[in-house]
Design a protein around this motif. Structure first.
Motif, PDB file in Angstrom:
ATOM      1  N   ARG A  89      51.304   8.063  30.018  1.00 21.28           N
ATOM      2  CA  ARG A  89      50.788   6.997  30.510  1.00 21.28           C
ATOM      3  C   ARG A  89      51.585   5.732  30.567  1.00 21.28           C
ATOM      4  O   ARG A  89      51.235   4.490  30.996  1.00 21.28           O
ATOM      5  N   ARG A 104      53.443  12.266  33.977  1.00 21.31           N
ATOM      6  CA  ARG A 104      52.237  11.764  34.330  1.00 21.31           C
ATOM      7  C   ARG A 104      51.220  12.521  33.728  1.00 21.31           C
ATOM      8  O   ARG A 104      51.460  13.675  33.103  1.00 21.31           O
ATOM      9  N   VAL A 145      46.572   8.990  35.711  1.00 16.96           N
ATOM     10  CA  VAL A 145      47.763   8.006  36.072  1.00 16.96           C
ATOM     11  C   VAL A 145      47.727   8.081  37.351  1.00 16.96           C
ATOM     12  O   VAL A 145      48.102   9.017  38.125  1.00 16.96           O
ATOM     13  N   VAL A 191      53.700   6.219  38.644  1.00 12.16           N
ATOM     14  CA  VAL A 191      54.776   7.116  38.662  1.00 12.16           C
ATOM     15  C   VAL A 191      56.148   6.647  39.507  1.00 12.16           C
ATOM     16  O   VAL A 191      57.077   6.900  39.082  1.00 12.16           O
TER      17      VAL A 191
END
Length: 286
Positions: free
Chosen positions: A73, A98, A102, A107
Motif C-alpha cells: 500500500r 500492490r 490498492v 501502482v
C-alpha cells in the motif's frame, strides 16, 4: 446510631487508585509502542552492498541493481528515488507491487517513479493476484515493464559475455515454472534468478548455475518479539557458489506496523572477485 468506618476503605481506595494508574500506564505504553511500530514501518531505507562473484563475466565491469519488493500500500518516497538516482543499471520489483484495495493509479505512480532509475523488471507476488490481475498486467505492459513470468532475458557485453535474468511466477499461487525460465536461457556466463517467494531455494541445484537469487515475501517477519517472528529477518546467505538474498520488503501486510524488521530497499553492485563474497552493507535511513 453512629457508624464508624475502619481502615479497610482507605486500603481499598488506595488499591483502586494504584490499579487505575497501572492501567493508564499500560495504555500509554501500548499507544507509544504502536506509534513507534508505525513510524518504523514508514521508514525509507536504502542498503547499498557490493556482491562479489568469481564467475562474474569481466566484459560487464560492475552491474548495479536497485531491488524493491513488497510495496503493497505504500507510495515510493521521492527521497528514496533521489538516493538511488544514477546508481542503478536496472530496477527489479520483486513482487507484491500492490494488494487488495490498492488502486491502479497508485501502482502507476510508483512505476513512473521507479522508471526514473532505470529499466523495470517485475515478477508476480501472491498479493498481486488479489483483485483483477489482468488490469495490473496491462498497466505494467503499458509502462514498458518487462514481466518475468517463468521467462528470462539476456544481456550481452561488447566482448560477447552474457548475463541472464530469470524470473518465476509466484510459488504460493502454484504458478511457478522454474523449468520454463531455465529453458528460456541460453549459454549465459552468469545467471540471476528473481522469485518473490524465497522457497525457490528448495528447487535449485548446482546444475542450474544460478549465482544470485533475489526474493522478498516474508517482510522479515514484520513484527518480531524479542527476536522471534514467523519468518527470519532479511539477509544474504551463501550456499555453494550462490548468494540467496531475502529482503524485508518496503511495505507491510495486514497492519501498517513493524517491529524489529525494518523496511528496506537495496542497491547491489555486482563485481568480479576471486571468490563469491558479500561486501559490507551501508545503510541510509530517512
Amino acid at each position: 446510631m453512629k457508624v464508624r468506618l475502619g481502615l479497610g476503605w482507605k486500603e481499598g481506595l488506595t488499591k483502586m487508585l494504584w490499579l487505575s494508574g497501572l492501567f493508564l500506564v499500560i495504555i500509554l505504553l501500548s499507544f507509544a509502542t504502536i506509534i513507534y511500530m508505525w513510524r518504523t514501518a514508514m521508514q525509507d531505507r536504502v542498503i547499498s552492498q557490493d556482491l562479489y562473484f568469481k564467475d562474474f563475466p569481466e566484459g560487464f565491469g560492475d552491474v548495479r541493481i536497485f531491488f524493491i519488493s513488497d510495496i503493497h500500500r505504500r507510495i515510493v518516497a521521492d527521497k528514496l528515488i533521489e538516493e538511488a538516482r544514477d546508481k542503478a543499471d536496472l530496477v527489479i520489483i520483486g513482487g507484491d507491487i500492490r494488494e487488495s484495495g490498492v488502486p491502479l493509479e497508485r501502482v502507476e505512480k510508483n512505476i513512473l517513479k521507479l522508471k526514473e532509475l532505470g529499466p523495470l523488471y517485475f515478477v508476480w507476488g501472491n498479493n498481486d493476484y488479489e483483485g483483477d490481475f489482468h488490469e495490473l498486467d496491462a498497466t505494467l505492459l503499458k509502462h514498458g515493464v518487462k514481466i518475468l513470468d517463468n521467462t528470462a532475458v539476456s544481456f550481452e557485453s561488447q566482448n560477447g559475455s552474457k548475463i541472464a535474468l530469470l524470473g518465476i511466477d509466484d510459488i504460493s499461487e502454484e504458478r511457478d515454472r522454474l523449468d520454463l525460465a531455465l529453458s528460456d536461457c541460453g549459454n549465459e556466463d552468469f545467471r540471476i534468478l528473481v522469485s518473490h517467494n524465497p522457497l525457490v531455494k528448495k528447487q535449485l541445484t548446482p546444475e542450474h548455475h544460478i549465482s544470485l537469487v533475489l526474493s522478498g515475501h516474508t517482510h522479515g517477519g514484520q513484527i518480531r518479539i524479542f527476536g522471534f517472528g514467523p519468518y527470519q529477518i532479511g539477509s544474504i546467505e551463501k550456499e555453494g557458489e550462490c548468494l540467496y538474498m531475502t529482503s524485508n520488503g518496503y511495505g507491510t501486510s495486514a497492519v501498517p506496523l513493524r517491529l524489529e524488521a525494518k523496511p528496506e530497499t537495496h542497491l547491489f553492485t555486482l563485481k568480479r572477485g576471486t571468490d563469491t563474497e558479500i561486501g559490507e552493507a551501508v545503510e541510509k535511513t530517512y
